[in-house]
Scaffold this motif. Structure first.
Motif, PDB file in Angstrom:
ATOM      1  N   ASP A  60      11.630 102.626  30.678  1.00  0.00           N
ATOM      2  CA  ASP A  60      10.448 102.462  31.524  1.00  0.00           C
ATOM      3  C   ASP A  60       9.557 101.399  30.874  1.00  0.00           C
ATOM      4  O   ASP A  60       9.000 101.621  29.800  1.00  0.00           O
ATOM      5  N   HIS A  63       6.048 102.585  30.001  1.00  0.00           N
ATOM      6  CA  HIS A  63       5.988 103.467  28.831  1.00  0.00           C
ATOM      7  C   HIS A  63       6.125 102.655  27.549  1.00  0.00           C
ATOM      8  O   HIS A  63       5.379 102.859  26.586  1.00  0.00           O
ATOM      9  N   ASP A 109      12.758 105.571  25.903  1.00  0.00           N
ATOM     10  CA  ASP A 109      11.335 105.925  25.933  1.00  0.00           C
ATOM     11  C   ASP A 109      10.884 106.506  24.600  1.00  0.00           C
ATOM     12  O   ASP A 109       9.737 106.321  24.185  1.00  0.00           O
TER      13      ASP A 109
END
Length: 267
Positions: A60, A63, A109
């Protein structure tokens, strides 16, 4: 371009990529571990790689931007999204980038890519192409939880996330009745109570540690028998990232001929 330490000389007869002799100047894929909670848990080499890589694939981009901002790492449009739904389709692209001399970094992440996170398919594709794959090791929730669980860490097995369906979980439990190694797995907070209740029925007296929010502000480790730990969580609203560490079987029952026939109906 700074990419970190050198590579050892290959063993005689080993098949290795041609590029290993000058790893600092050739394309390579680097699996980089990132913090699982506390942003201070990152190596200098990981920061150097993130700063200098040609492209960075992450689960992501929003993130990952938090980590980049904390260490003032310039993004410069280098972030690409790589997650469980598109990883297979990106393998050829990553291989071509490495083949053309780029330093490609893969991060997740949190923690180490490929450990219940995307990354393993890309690594396999680049390795199969005979190109350089290396790592900047670091945080992994399963290792952190195992080392503070109070259970044996000499031999262990990692089971990832348990299946959601009860019948599929029962298959795992049946295997664990005979598993002498310490068992580590991830669980969602929504399913933790139900999983502990099921385990209390199957593994009476076995010790377990539930490690929650490792390295974060509300880190918690609950240790005890499966029955005791199940009671601790039965009336709680559970939040956060969770690792469960289960003691292995002390006495593994013998497999009789009937069990073998049932398990192998076509033999």
């Amino acid at each position: 371009m700074l990419v970190g330490g050198g590579l050892s000389e290959p063993n005689e007869g080993a098949v290795v990529p041609e590029a290993t002799k000058s790893a600092a100047t050739v394309g390579q894929l680097v699996v980089v571990a990132t913090p699982i909670g506390n942003l201070g848990d990152i190596s200098r080499r990981a920061i150097e790689l993130l700063t200098n890589a040609d492209v960075i694939y992450c689960e992501d981009t929003r993130h990952s931007s938090t980590l980049f901002s904390a260490y003032q790492i310039p993004v410069n449009r280098r972030l690409r999204s790589l997650h469980e739904h598109n990883e297979a389709s990106l393998c050829d692209e990553v291989v071509e980038r490495v083949r053309h001399g780029q330093v490609v970094v893969v991060i997740s992440d949190a923690g180490t890519p490929g450990i219940s996170d995307p990354g393993a398919r890309v690594v396999a594709a680049v390795a199969d192409a005979g190109l350089v794959v290396t790592t900047a090791p670091g945080a992994a929730a399963l290792i952190g939880a195992l080392t503070i669980s109070g259970l044996s860490s000499e031999r262990f097995v990692m089971e990832g996330f348990l299946p959601r369906k009860v019948g599929e979980r029962e298959v795992f439990y049946a295997q664990w009745l005979r598993e002498s190694r310490t068992i580590v797995f991830y669980e969602s907070p929504q399913r933790l109570v139900a999983t502990l209740d099921e385990m209390a029925e199957h593994f009476v007296g076995r010790r377990v540690a539930v490690v929650r929010e490792l390295t974060k502000l509300h880190e918690e480790v609950v240790r005890g028998s499966v029955e005791q730990v199940a009671k601790v969580f039965e009336n709680r609203d559970v939040l956060g990232e969770i690792v469960v560490v289960l003691e292995g079987a002390a006495h593994v029952p013998e497999i009789d001929e009937h069990t073998i026939r049932v398990a192998s109906p076509n033999s």
